[in-house]
Design a protein around this motif. Structure first.
Motif, PDB file in Angstrom:
ATOM      1  N   ASP B 418       0.014  -1.965 -13.077  1.00 33.68           N
ATOM      2  CA  ASP B 418       0.291  -0.649 -12.497  1.00 33.68           C
ATOM      3  C   ASP B 418      -0.596  -0.395 -11.279  1.00 33.68           C
ATOM      4  OD1 ASP B 418       2.334   0.104 -14.157  1.00 33.68           O
ATOM      5  OD2 ASP B 418       1.107   1.365 -15.477  1.00 33.68           O
ATOM      6  N   LEU B 419      -1.876  -0.704 -11.430  1.00 31.75           N
ATOM      7  CA  LEU B 419      -2.812  -0.425 -10.331  1.00 31.75           C
ATOM      8  C   LEU B 419      -2.459  -1.208  -9.080  1.00 31.75           C
ATOM      9  CD1 LEU B 419      -6.281  -0.326 -12.157  1.00 31.75           C
ATOM     10  CD2 LEU B 419      -5.142   1.581 -10.996  1.00 31.75           C
ATOM     11  N   VAL B 420      -2.131  -2.488  -9.240  1.00 29.35           N
ATOM     12  CA  VAL B 420      -1.924  -3.310  -8.039  1.00 29.35           C
ATOM     13  C   VAL B 420      -0.489  -3.230  -7.520  1.00 29.35           C
ATOM     14  CG1 VAL B 420      -3.762  -4.903  -8.738  1.00 29.35           C
ATOM     15  CG2 VAL B 420      -1.371  -5.494  -9.217  1.00 29.35           C
ATOM     16  N   THR B 421       0.415  -2.611  -8.294  1.00 26.93           N
ATOM     17  CA  THR B 421       1.819  -2.569  -7.890  1.00 26.93           C
ATOM     18  C   THR B 421       2.254  -1.195  -7.414  1.00 26.93           C
ATOM     19  OG1 THR B 421       2.273  -4.231  -9.575  1.00 26.93           O
ATOM     20  CG2 THR B 421       4.172  -3.140  -8.618  1.00 26.93           C
ATOM     21  N   LYS B 422       1.779  -0.171  -8.113  1.00 28.52           N
ATOM     22  CA  LYS B 422       2.226   1.178  -7.768  1.00 28.52           C
ATOM     23  C   LYS B 422       1.064   1.911  -7.132  1.00 28.52           C
ATOM     24  CE  LYS B 422       5.158   1.096 -11.818  1.00 28.52           C
ATOM     25  NZ  LYS B 422       5.313   1.510 -13.200  1.00 28.52           N
ATOM     26  N   GLU B 423       1.287   2.424  -5.963  1.00 32.29           N
ATOM     27  CA  GLU B 423       0.193   3.151  -5.325  1.00 32.29           C
ATOM     28  C   GLU B 423       0.066   4.507  -6.001  1.00 32.29           C
ATOM     29  OE1 GLU B 423      -0.022   3.336  -1.038  1.00 32.29           O
ATOM     30  OE2 GLU B 423      -2.155   3.327  -1.513  1.00 32.29           O
ATOM     31  N   THR B 424      -0.948   4.652  -6.865  1.00 30.67           N
ATOM     32  CA  THR B 424      -1.082   5.928  -7.556  1.00 30.67           C
ATOM     33  C   THR B 424      -1.738   6.935  -6.639  1.00 30.67           C
ATOM     34  OG1 THR B 424      -3.136   5.145  -8.480  1.00 30.67           O
ATOM     35  CG2 THR B 424      -1.215   5.038  -9.892  1.00 30.67           C
ATOM     36  N   GLN B 425      -1.334   8.172  -6.773  1.00 27.96           N
ATOM     37  CA  GLN B 425      -1.838   9.220  -5.903  1.00 27.96           C
ATOM     38  C   GLN B 425      -2.925  10.038  -6.586  1.00 27.96           C
ATOM     39  OE1 GLN B 425      -1.101   9.142  -2.812  1.00 27.96           O
ATOM     40  NE2 GLN B 425       0.415   7.542  -3.114  1.00 27.96           N
ATOM     41  N   GLU B 426      -3.319   9.606  -7.752  1.00 24.12           N
ATOM     42  CA  GLU B 426      -4.368  10.320  -8.476  1.00 24.12           C
ATOM     43  C   GLU B 426      -5.088   9.272  -9.327  1.00 24.12           C
ATOM     44  OE1 GLU B 426      -2.521  12.848 -11.408  1.00 24.12           O
ATOM     45  OE2 GLU B 426      -1.079  11.286 -11.888  1.00 24.12           O
ATOM     46  N   PRO B 427      -6.291   9.589  -9.800  1.00 25.49           N
ATOM     47  CA  PRO B 427      -6.966   8.625 -10.680  1.00 25.49           C
ATOM     48  C   PRO B 427      -6.044   8.232 -11.833  1.00 25.49           C
ATOM     49  CG  PRO B 427      -8.467  10.393 -10.081  1.00 25.49           C
ATOM     50  CD  PRO B 427      -7.118  10.786  -9.557  1.00 25.49           C
ATOM     51  N   TYR B 428      -5.925   6.946 -12.080  1.00 29.32           N
ATOM     52  CA  TYR B 428      -4.969   6.424 -13.060  1.00 29.32           C
ATOM     53  C   TYR B 428      -5.581   6.408 -14.441  1.00 29.32           C
ATOM     54  CZ  TYR B 428      -1.881   3.040 -15.365  1.00 29.32           C
ATOM     55  OH  TYR B 428      -1.010   2.415 -16.222  1.00 29.32           O
ATOM     56  N   ARG B 429      -4.868   6.987 -15.397  1.00 29.97           N
ATOM     57  CA  ARG B 429      -5.329   6.942 -16.775  1.00 29.97           C
ATOM     58  C   ARG B 429      -4.331   6.200 -17.620  1.00 29.97           C
ATOM     59  NH1 ARG B 429      -5.461  11.400 -21.358  1.00 29.97           N
ATOM     60  NH2 ARG B 429      -3.930   9.921 -22.124  1.00 29.97           N
ATOM     61  N   MET B 430      -4.822   5.421 -18.554  1.00 33.04           N
ATOM     62  CA  MET B 430      -3.942   4.691 -19.455  1.00 33.04           C
ATOM     63  C   MET B 430      -3.259   5.671 -20.401  1.00 33.04           C
ATOM     64  SD  MET B 430      -3.384   1.475 -19.658  1.00 33.04           S
ATOM     65  CE  MET B 430      -1.659   1.613 -19.919  1.00 33.04           C
ATOM     66  N   ARG B 585      16.307  -4.201   3.085  1.00 34.79           N
ATOM     67  CA  ARG B 585      16.270  -2.904   3.733  1.00 34.79           C
ATOM     68  C   ARG B 585      14.859  -2.662   4.268  1.00 34.79           C
ATOM     69  NH1 ARG B 585      16.594   1.044   0.365  1.00 34.79           N
ATOM     70  NH2 ARG B 585      15.696  -0.405  -1.113  1.00 34.79           N
ATOM     71  N   ARG B 586      14.767  -1.825   5.292  1.00 40.84           N
ATOM     72  CA  ARG B 586      13.479  -1.651   5.930  1.00 40.84           C
ATOM     73  C   ARG B 586      12.422  -1.107   4.951  1.00 40.84           C
ATOM     74  NH1 ARG B 586      12.118   0.764  11.317  1.00 40.84           N
ATOM     75  NH2 ARG B 586      14.228   1.618  11.351  1.00 40.84           N
ATOM     76  N   GLU B 587      12.836  -0.126   4.145  1.00 38.81           N
ATOM     77  CA  GLU B 587      11.880   0.462   3.203  1.00 38.81           C
ATOM     78  C   GLU B 587      11.348  -0.602   2.242  1.00 38.81           C
ATOM     79  OE1 GLU B 587      13.398   3.143   0.299  1.00 38.81           O
ATOM     80  OE2 GLU B 587      11.395   3.772  -0.342  1.00 38.81           O
ATOM     81  N   ALA B 588      12.287  -1.431   1.747  1.00 36.89           N
ATOM     82  CA  ALA B 588      11.886  -2.478   0.809  1.00 36.89           C
ATOM     83  C   ALA B 588      10.924  -3.449   1.481  1.00 36.89           C
ATOM     84  CB  ALA B 588      13.114  -3.209   0.293  1.00 36.89           C
ATOM     85  N   ARG B 589      11.236  -3.789   2.708  1.00 36.25           N
ATOM     86  CA  ARG B 589      10.387  -4.733   3.442  1.00 36.25           C
ATOM     87  C   ARG B 589       8.968  -4.173   3.568  1.00 36.25           C
ATOM     88  NH1 ARG B 589      12.809  -8.430   6.854  1.00 36.25           N
ATOM     89  NH2 ARG B 589      14.592  -7.040   7.145  1.00 36.25           N
ATOM     90  N   GLN B 590       8.880  -2.898   3.924  1.00 34.32           N
ATOM     91  CA  GLN B 590       7.557  -2.281   4.088  1.00 34.32           C
ATOM     92  C   GLN B 590       6.780  -2.269   2.785  1.00 34.32           C
ATOM     93  OE1 GLN B 590       8.689   1.505   5.628  1.00 34.32           O
ATOM     94  NE2 GLN B 590       8.638   0.834   7.777  1.00 34.32           N
ATOM     95  N   LYS B 591       7.473  -1.896   1.714  1.00 28.89           N
ATOM     96  CA  LYS B 591       6.796  -1.816   0.423  1.00 28.89           C
ATOM     97  C   LYS B 591       6.331  -3.201  -0.032  1.00 28.89           C
ATOM     98  CE  LYS B 591       7.032   2.593  -0.514  1.00 28.89           C
ATOM     99  NZ  LYS B 591       8.141   3.240  -1.177  1.00 28.89           N
ATOM    100  N   LEU B 592       7.215  -4.188   0.143  1.00 27.01           N
ATOM    101  CA  LEU B 592       6.862  -5.546  -0.275  1.00 27.01           C
ATOM    102  C   LEU B 592       5.680  -6.050   0.549  1.00 27.01           C
ATOM    103  CD1 LEU B 592      10.482  -6.928  -0.658  1.00 27.01           C
ATOM    104  CD2 LEU B 592       8.764  -6.854  -2.476  1.00 27.01           C
ATOM    105  N   GLU B 593       5.692  -5.713   1.809  1.00 28.62           N
ATOM    106  CA  GLU B 593       4.606  -6.129   2.692  1.00 28.62           C
ATOM    107  C   GLU B 593       3.291  -5.470   2.241  1.00 28.62           C
ATOM    108  OE1 GLU B 593       2.675  -8.165   4.952  1.00 28.62           O
ATOM    109  OE2 GLU B 593       4.826  -8.523   5.133  1.00 28.62           O
ATOM    110  N   ALA B 594       3.367  -4.208   1.809  1.00 28.19           N
ATOM    111  CA  ALA B 594       2.154  -3.485   1.397  1.00 28.19           C
ATOM    112  C   ALA B 594       1.598  -4.032   0.085  1.00 28.19           C
ATOM    113  CB  ALA B 594       2.455  -1.994   1.262  1.00 28.19           C
ATOM    114  N   VAL B 595       2.467  -4.312  -0.863  1.00 29.76           N
ATOM    115  CA  VAL B 595       2.000  -4.726  -2.190  1.00 29.76           C
ATOM    116  C   VAL B 595       1.837  -6.240  -2.286  1.00 29.76           C
ATOM    117  CG1 VAL B 595       2.556  -4.703  -4.656  1.00 29.76           C
ATOM    118  CG2 VAL B 595       3.017  -2.688  -3.258  1.00 29.76           C
ATOM    119  N   ARG B 596       2.657  -6.972  -1.551  1.00 26.76           N
ATOM    120  CA  ARG B 596       2.692  -8.437  -1.627  1.00 26.76           C
ATOM    121  C   ARG B 596       2.668  -8.928  -3.079  1.00 26.76           C
ATOM    122  NH1 ARG B 596       3.025 -10.605   3.231  1.00 26.76           N
ATOM    123  NH2 ARG B 596       2.881 -12.670   2.293  1.00 26.76           N
ATOM    124  N   PRO B 597       3.738  -8.662  -3.812  1.00 30.64           N
ATOM    125  CA  PRO B 597       3.790  -9.036  -5.230  1.00 30.64           C
ATOM    126  C   PRO B 597       3.744 -10.553  -5.414  1.00 30.64           C
ATOM    127  CG  PRO B 597       5.959  -8.419  -4.440  1.00 30.64           C
ATOM    128  CD  PRO B 597       4.995  -8.072  -3.349  1.00 30.64           C
TER     129      PRO B 597
END
Lengths: 467, 623
Positions: B418-430, B585-597
């Motif tokens: 979750d941490l490395v894939t989804k950019e959380t906008q608040e401190p992440y709690r399990m 799609r452009r959005e997908a490209r940007q997201k993939l580039e940011a996360v680099r899964p």
């Protein structure tokens, strides 16, 4: 690598009146054999031969005549065993054949899946695959937007409402699991059980309406509107004309309207409320202004019929106002008589209402004579242009999308039944939410919404958590 | 000027819950390790709530233990109350939570660190990262001393440019008034690391002798104690427990908050950091849930030898006078005295989408980050990341593949994915609801899931591993026996069943079938099963009961996991150029580039990447 057997409607609906369904995968042949009765079994047919026979329901009832073509691995597009079933087309029939195959173990292909398999099998190279994918992408997006559009009404509302209910329950239970000292689940299972019953009723209703063909009406929803005596019924007859043969009449469940789907040069028009037009010339008088407005509202496309031989009157005025923002083709009818309507003036009024004064778009006006049957070619050409420019959205992929929707609804039902079972077995509340979320996700697929972080948002939004 | 220069394999910055696990793991794996802390008195500090575990967090601690981490052992040594939450619910959500003696917790952890071979503990503020091109080379401290290292693990918690706030009072300190680290995040920024700002908060601590407990409900611990560590038995750690207390806010409390809300730095916009929704301040709760007429408050002891009591449920950044006024409206707290104020804290952290699943920074080789600096919250979340970062730093130096747990292997896998894939906008709690395979990821079977991996890494010793294998064998053998042992429909059996309110048999069934019945279990059918082996431990019996009773559900999840693993196995090359993948799609490209899964599975979990995009990627990869 063994892949599941997939199927999809492979051709444009109604083009030439034949629809092709393609099956691919290791069980393509056995699955086809389950639904096809010919002189011999498909399994015994040599590769690249065809046979004539019937598509038969589980009950033994014959669904349609069909020609099947069998192609054996690896010499096929996907490099897997492939069966093509050519039916007589007709949207409803094709859909039924597709569903029959799904019930017999195939699943619907994902967008581009045939092509992906072809590429993986080495049949086509990357650039070919990309070209095909491009097209599929576009088609799929159109289908999605179209089906979502269809779902904008009461039905979409229903699904959203169901999801909301499911999410709320899940969020409550999860909050209680996360913060058990704050939220109690005392007697919650009974409450949930009742709501799940209601949800199940809703799902059954949706499934039934799907069966009746009421849920997903394929085609461009088209309303024919015009003041009394403008010539709507002649226009209807002109449109139906020689295409009559492949018009499908579907009786609606409400029984008071007759729905018609007509194929114009490969484009399907689903005509709204033609019953009114047929029964009486004076649709506005018969069904009233409100109903006509409602029909305009429901339509993807409005064919607005103007009697060119008479000056515009107050009926035309309100109709033109009601066209704001719609896709409209105006048919200036009766050009066989003396035209008294000032075309320039009409154009101005239409533009103002449909696009607004400032817009650069121009309204479409075609002069026709429904009585003489002239102008039909121009109408078809217009429709085709609008369709391929993406101004009207509808395409074949929609059928598949809809089949997926039905699959999704069945999954919802299955998940909800599991929830009930868990409640009955008293296995612990945490088991409920697993299946509740599965139902939530399946419903989301229908309206094109992914899961994302809905649950966490709901938990934090609705329930007060934390130290 | 003469400078100190020393050489280490691994430098760990910060000795909180992440840093301690990271340093211990690296040292235990043979790496010469140095652990920096701004204060030797604050090692493994618990600056907020005085407990370890709880829903889903308890799972994390048990997983850390199964992999050879320290947190479970340390809380077993220092707990003052223990509870298994959700006992009445399904086994997947049973969650262990223990109140800690905070001072003792720090002391015991520090002792463990000090006794650890290959580990040096050092009080100093690290101010700079030293890089050699795109590779980490060491750190520099405030005094100018240089520590060369082949790997650096940053576990800086909430200390980077920290400021604490209540009302209009601001102190530029870390938690508990400790020194903040005001330089390191500048050095991180200079090296291209994206920095953002998060916020969290803590409630006041109260003086026990000014509390009237007669107006509160007592919350006792469990009589039957389950240790956190799989190495401990109940009898090893049993002790006299100390109670917590429950009381509530009321409308008067809420009126005071509402009347003073304009004095809250949160509402005036003075605090810029993003706060966690799951851990709202009392002013948040009152404003957001106006219909709630009362909120729970837990009064929890901070230790055995202190008068300080933690006021759970009332975290706040309101001014001191308002804190006093609102707290004193609460039954039992009418005359209370505050020992420490509640405050909000803001701090620099990174965006974890810039990390690999191994917790290594993607663009700087050898630099690892763990804990709150990654945008998580909670001691347990920090410890879990610290352990994995320590393991993976050591494995990198050993030239071994990183250990990455997937979402079906543990909460640790869910957390890091979750941490490395989804950019959380608040401190992440399990939360347990974040784990899609939670029926498999139970706290009771963490050892069965992870001990093999801990052993293979080298953090579980032979003795412990042998005991574990013995337990696993016993479970498997006994399950086999129960499946194969048939029991006939004779009179003894039928009488037994009707006495237990269970349906009589029509044909012979296996013992397993009887245990599956909701009203029966392994222990209750003992009299029907004279052949059963002696001396099966409670833990073994628990596994047998759960695996039989929930078999249907478990099987279904295992099937889902198999499906899930297919996509996880499809790797995406690290050097993929998404510009090269047409049709995205452009959005997908940007997201993939940011996360680099690293896998198609991970790619599919990025928000904004559609199934059609995944199809396109599959074609491109020939997967």
């Amino acid at each position: 690598m063994v892949r599941e057997t997939i199927c999809a409607i492979a051709t444009g609906m109604g083009n030439s009146g034949i629809g092709i369904i393609r099956l691919s995968g290791k069980d393509a042949i056995p699955i086809a054999d389950k639904v096809f009765r010919g002189r011999k079994r498909i399994a015994d047919m040599p590769s690249y031969t065809a046979a004539y026979g019937n598509i038969v329901l589980e009950s033994g009832q014959v669904l349609d005549e069909a020609v099947v073509l069998v192609m054996r691995a690896p010499h096929t597009y996907t490099t897997e065993d492939t069966v093509e079933i050519d039916c007589h087309g007709g949207s409803i029939l094709l859909k039924k054949v597709l569903e029959l195959l799904l019930r017999n173990g195939a699943r619907t292909a994902e967008p581009g899946e045939f092509t992906r398999r072809a590429y993986l099998g080495g049949r086509i190279d990357m650039s070919q695959a990309e070209a095909v994918m491009d097209l599929i992408h576009a088609k799929n997006e159109m289908a999605l937007s179209s089906s979502v559009h269809q779902l904008k009404g009461a039905l979409g509302e229903k699904i959203r409402e169901m999801r909301e209910k499911i999410l709320y329950h899940t969020a409550y239970i999860e909050s209680a699991l996360d913060d058990p000292e704050n939220y109690s689940l005392e007697s919650y299972p009974q409450k949930l059980d009742k709501d799940v019953d209601n949800l199940l009723k809703d799902v059954d209703n949706l499934l039934n309406s799907y069966e009746n063909g009421r849920l997903f009406q394929e085609g461009i929803r088209t309303a024919i509107i015009g003041r009394p005596n403008a010539g709507k019924s002649s226009v209807l007859n002109m449109i139906l004309g020689e295409e009559r043969a492949i018009v499908t009449d579907v009786e609606g469940t409400t029984r008071d309207t007759l729905e018609e789907v007509v194929n114009l040069n490969g484009i399907l028009l689903y005509l709204i409320d033609t019953a009114g037009i047929r029964d009486t010339v004076d649709i506005v008088e018969k069904i009233g202004v409100d109903k006509a407005r409602e029909n305009i509202g429901k339509a993807d496309l409005v064919l607005y019929i103007v009697d060119g031989s008479q000056p515009l009157n107050e009926n035309d005025e309100w109709i033109i106002k009601a066209l704001a923002g719609k896709k409209v083709i105006t048919l200036l009818n009766k050009n066989d008589l003396k035209t008294v309507v000032d075309r320039y003036h009409l154009e101005k009024l239409l533009k103002q209402s449909i696009f607004g004064e400032a817009s650069k778009e121009e309204p479409v006006i075609l002069e026709i004579s429904a009585r003489e049957g002239t102008g039909k070619e121009a109408l078809i050409e217009r429709l085709t242009n609008m369709f391929f420019n993406g101004k009207l959205s509808y395409n074949d992929e929609l059928y598949l999308t809809n089949a997926r929707h039905k699959e999704a609804l069945s999954e919802v039902k299955e998940s909800l039944l599991r929830v009930k079972q868990s409640i009955e077995m008293e296995v612990g509340e945490d088991f409920y939410t697993i299946d509740l979320m599965a139902a939530y996700e399946s419903l989301g697929r229908i309206i094109g919404e992914a899961l994302e972080d809905d649950l966490a948002d709901k938990i934090f939004g609705e329930f007060c958590m934390g130290k | 000027m003469a400078h100190i220069e020393e050489n280490y394999d691994v430098v760990v910055v910060g000795a909180g819950h992440a840093g301690c696990e990271a340093a211990l793991a690296a040292a235990r794996m043979g790496m010469e390790t140095i652990l920096f802390t701004v204060s030797m008195d604050s090692v493994a500090l618990m600056p907020c709530n005085p407990n370890i575990g709880g829903s889903s967090k308890g799972h994390l601690v048990r997983e850390v233990d199964a992999l050879g981490g320290e947190m479970g052992k340390n809380i077993d040594k220092t707990y003052i109350q223990s509870k298994m939450l959700n006992r009445s619910k399904g086994p997947a959500v049973h969650s262990l939570r223990a109140q800690a003696d905070k001072v003792e917790y720090t002391k015991q952890m520090r002792l463990t660190l000090q006794r650890q071979e290959h580990l040096t503990l050092r009080q100093a503020e690290v101010t700079e990262l030293i890089l050699d091109e795109k590779k980490v080379a060491g750190v520099k401290t405030y005094s100018g001393a240089v520590y060369h290292a082949r790997a650096v693990i940053l576990c800086t918690g909430t200390y980077l440019k920290a400021r604490c706030i209540y009302g209009d009072v601001v102190t530029h300190t870390g938690p508990n008034g400790l020194m903040a680290a005001n330089h390191l995040s500048d050095s991180m920024k200079e090296n291209g690391i994206f920095i953002r700002r998060f916020k969290t908060g803590t409630p006041a601590r109260l003086d026990k002798k000014t509390i009237d407990f007669s107006k509160m409900e007592e919350q006792k611990g469990d009589t039957h104690i389950v240790p956190f560590s799989f190495t401990n038995k109940e009898e090893d750690i049993r002790r006299e427990q100390i109670s917590c207390w429950l009381t509530y806010t009321n409308e008067e409390t809420h009126d005071i908050i509402r009347a003073n809300i304009d004095r809250s730095p949160l509402f005036s916009g003075f605090i810029e950091g993003t706060g966690p929704r799951y851990c709202p301040s009392i002013e948040d709760k009152v404003m957001k849930f106006p219909d709630k007429t009362r909120h729970q408050l837990f009064i929890e002891p901070e230790g055995e030898f202190t008068n300080e009591m933690y006021l759970g449920g009332m975290s706040s950044s309101l001014p001191e006078d308002v804190q006093y006024a609102m707290i004193r409206t609460v039954p039992g707290l009418e005359k209370v005295k505050i020992v420490r104020n509640a405050y909000a804290i803001e701090y620099d952290c990174i965006s974890a989408i810039n990390l690999k699943p191994s917790l290594e920074y993607r663009d700087i080789s050898g630099l690892f980050l763990a804990g709150q600096v990654n945008g998580s919250s909670g001691y347990e979340e920090a410890a879990a990341q610290g352990l994995m970062a320590g393991i993976n730093a050591a494995r990198k130096l050993q030239e071994k593949e990183p250990v990455v747990l997937d979402r079906s292997q543990g909460y640790i896998g869910v957390l890091i994915d979750d941490l490395v894939t989804k950019e959380t906008q608040e401190p992440y709690r399990m939360m347990t609801s974040r784990a899609e395979y939670r029926l498999l990821l139970r706290q009771d079977n963490a050892d069965l899931r992870l001990t093999d991996i801990g052993y293979e890494i080298g953090l579980i010793d032979d003795v412990r591993y042998a005991a574990f294998c013995e337990k696993r064998n016993r479970i498997e053998e006994e399950r086999k026996r129960l499946k194969e042992t048939m029991i006939g429909a004779n009179k003894t059996v039928q009488d037994f069943l009707s006495a237990h309110g269970s349906a009589e048999l029509k044909t012979a069934v296996s013992l397993e079938e009887l245990i599956r019945r909701p009203e029966l279990d392994y222990d209750s059918i003992a009299s029907l099963d004279p052949e059963r082996p002696e001396g099966l431990s409670e833990e073994v019996v628990e596994q047998i009961n759960i695996s039989i009773k929930y078999e249907g559900y478990i099987t279904r999840q295992i099937q889902q996991v198999e499906h899930f693993r297919k996509m996880e196995k499809k790797r995406i090359p690290a050097d993929i150029d998404y510009e090269d993948v047409k049709n995205l799609r452009r959005e997908a490209r940007q997201k993939l580039e940011a996360v680099r899964p690293e896998s198609l599975g991970q790619a599919s979990r990025i928000s904004g990447v559609s199934p059609a995009d995944i199809s396109v990627l599959m074609i491109y990869l020939g997967a």
